[in-house]
Write a protein that holds these residues in place. Structure first.
Motif, PDB file in Angstrom:
ATOM      1  N   GLU A  33      17.514   3.158  33.171  1.00 54.51           N
ATOM      2  CA  GLU A  33      16.096   3.499  33.305  1.00 54.51           C
ATOM      3  C   GLU A  33      15.584   4.368  32.165  1.00 54.51           C
ATOM      4  OE1 GLU A  33      15.886   7.027  36.504  1.00 54.51           O
ATOM      5  OE2 GLU A  33      17.075   5.297  37.131  1.00 54.51           O
ATOM      6  N   HIS A  34      16.486   5.050  31.446  1.00 53.28           N
ATOM      7  CA  HIS A  34      16.068   5.863  30.301  1.00 53.28           C
ATOM      8  C   HIS A  34      16.234   5.117  28.977  1.00 53.28           C
ATOM      9  CE1 HIS A  34      15.710   9.410  32.852  1.00 53.28           C
ATOM     10  NE2 HIS A  34      16.897   9.133  33.359  1.00 53.28           N
ATOM     11  N   ARG A  70       7.106   3.494  33.631  1.00 51.72           N
ATOM     12  CA  ARG A  70       7.867   3.551  32.382  1.00 51.72           C
ATOM     13  C   ARG A  70       9.368   3.312  32.590  1.00 51.72           C
ATOM     14  NH1 ARG A  70       7.706   8.277  27.694  1.00 51.72           N
ATOM     15  NH2 ARG A  70       9.419   7.446  26.457  1.00 51.72           N
ATOM     16  N   PRO A  71      10.036   4.026  33.506  1.00 53.04           N
ATOM     17  CA  PRO A  71      11.469   3.733  33.678  1.00 53.04           C
ATOM     18  C   PRO A  71      11.730   2.318  34.159  1.00 53.04           C
ATOM     19  CG  PRO A  71      10.705   5.308  35.318  1.00 53.04           C
ATOM     20  CD  PRO A  71       9.618   5.181  34.313  1.00 53.04           C
ATOM     21  N   ARG A 127      13.602  -4.138  30.412  1.00 54.40           N
ATOM     22  CA  ARG A 127      13.858  -4.615  29.054  1.00 54.40           C
ATOM     23  C   ARG A 127      15.346  -4.604  28.725  1.00 54.40           C
ATOM     24  NH1 ARG A 127      11.517  -1.766  23.619  1.00 54.40           N
ATOM     25  NH2 ARG A 127      12.514   0.028  24.620  1.00 54.40           N
ATOM     26  N   ARG A 150      15.915   3.143  25.697  1.00 54.95           N
ATOM     27  CA  ARG A 150      14.865   2.802  24.736  1.00 54.95           C
ATOM     28  C   ARG A 150      15.447   2.939  23.337  1.00 54.95           C
ATOM     29  NH1 ARG A 150      12.744   7.464  22.445  1.00 54.95           N
ATOM     30  NH2 ARG A 150      12.695   9.374  23.699  1.00 54.95           N
ATOM     31  N   GLN A 168      11.515   0.179  31.056  1.00 51.80           N
ATOM     32  CA  GLN A 168      12.666   0.403  30.180  1.00 51.80           C
ATOM     33  C   GLN A 168      13.912  -0.281  30.729  1.00 51.80           C
ATOM     34  OE1 GLN A 168      11.351   4.680  28.146  1.00 51.80           O
ATOM     35  NE2 GLN A 168      12.659   4.711  29.942  1.00 51.80           N
ATOM     36  N   GLU A 169      14.126  -0.150  32.028  1.00 49.27           N
ATOM     37  CA  GLU A 169      15.317  -0.767  32.612  1.00 49.27           C
ATOM     38  C   GLU A 169      15.207  -2.285  32.598  1.00 49.27           C
ATOM     39  OE1 GLU A 169      18.608   0.686  35.619  1.00 49.27           O
ATOM     40  OE2 GLU A 169      16.574   0.943  36.389  1.00 49.27           O
TER      41      GLU A 169
END
Length: 293
Positions: free
Chosen positions: A211-212, A57-58, A64, A214, A61-62
């Motif tokens: 990384e967080h 997930r991180p 994107r 969104r 997110q990073e």
């Protein structure tokens, strides 16, 4: 210490147009067993930063943020103010959950009311406003108000035994302001937006660690500043908001709600993991939240 994996060596070579893998020297910048390891790789052709995530997930997110959002911020810079910059994505390896990025220059910001630090906080405010203004579709079928309400209920329940009756009552009063989220669209957010993730190089500010990142309420990027930075030096808040723009009444109410959520979530997480540093962080956030109740 974690070793440099073959996947990272290959990614570094690809990112710098085929520099042989054995021509790099490697320095571990950060190693977190539960999140990510960050390396600096240098060769005669240049330096780059490689970040390898433990979890998908991180990494997603990073990726994107660096691939889809941040390249679109160049047009937001103005000639009469210091630039706020971000690293450029050079290459990535989805299977290895690794990113190759340009190396950002600069040093961590020290707190204090110096003109340079105040200017950096104003630049951070402009960056946050620009990031939140990117036209990105909010395709989450759950309205933001309902999502925030669910998170509030969950974390208040988890932290209930950690709060005094007066603290619970005060936080409930803040949570009752959740109607300020009605009709609000989620926007791109960094979600760990503090000076720990900013580097100052001359007058330019470099923002790190997405990384967080969104889609969330825009005030999500002000929560940690409000909890742990601005109480110690109100001049930094004034500088940030000078760049960002003043908060409307509804935005201030949303920030109060998210601050209460941050406080209880941090306290509950700290209790579960027996982490004294996060417990202290949660208590500081709680103090800031109670001041708004």
């Amino acid at each position: 210490m974690t070793r440099v994996t073959p996947e990272l060596r290959a990614l570094a070579s690809r990112a710098l147009d085929g520099v042989p893998e054995d021509m790099f020297s490697w320095t571990c910048l950060k190693e977190r067993s539960k999140s990510a390891t960050v390396w600096r790789a240098e060769s005669s052709s240049g330096a780059l930063v490689l970040k390898q995530h433990r979890h998908p997930r991180p990494f997603a997110q990073e990726l994107r943020a660096y691939r889809d959002w941040l390249p679109r911020l160049d047009a937001t810079r103005t000639a009469d103010s210091p630039a706020t910059r971000v690293a450029r994505l050079l290459a990535f390896d989805a299977a290895a959950r690794a990113l190759a990025l340009t190396a950002a220059p600069g040093e961590r910001l020290s707190l204090g009311p110096s003109e340079l630090v105040l200017s950096a906080h104003a630049a951070a405010g402009r960056f946050a406003r620009a990031l939140h203004s990117l036209p990105v579709a909010d395709d989450d079928p759950l309205p933001l108000r309902d999502g925030v309400s669910a998170r509030l209920d969950e974390w208040h329940a988890r932290a209930a035994g950690l709060l005094s009756p007066s603290e619970r009552d005060a936080l409930q009063r803040l949570s009752d302001r959740r109607d300020a989220f009605a009709g609000v669209r989620r926007v791109p957010c960094h979600r760990d937006f503090t000076p720990d993730n900013w580097l100052l190089a001359g007058e330019d500010l470099h923002v790190l660690d997405f990384e967080h990142a969104r889609l969330d309420a825009p005030e999500a990027d002000l929560v940690k500043l409000r909890a742990d930075v601005w109480p110690a030096d109100p001049a930094l808040e004034h500088a940030f908001l000078a760049g960002h723009g003043p908060l409307t009444g509804d935005a201030a109410a949303r920030l109060d709600v998210l601050l209460a959520l941050h406080a209880v979530a941090t306290l509950a997480w700290a209790e579960r993991h027996a982490d004294p540093d996060f417990r202290a962080l949660g208590r500081r956030a709680l103090s800031a939240a109670l001041a708004s109740a």
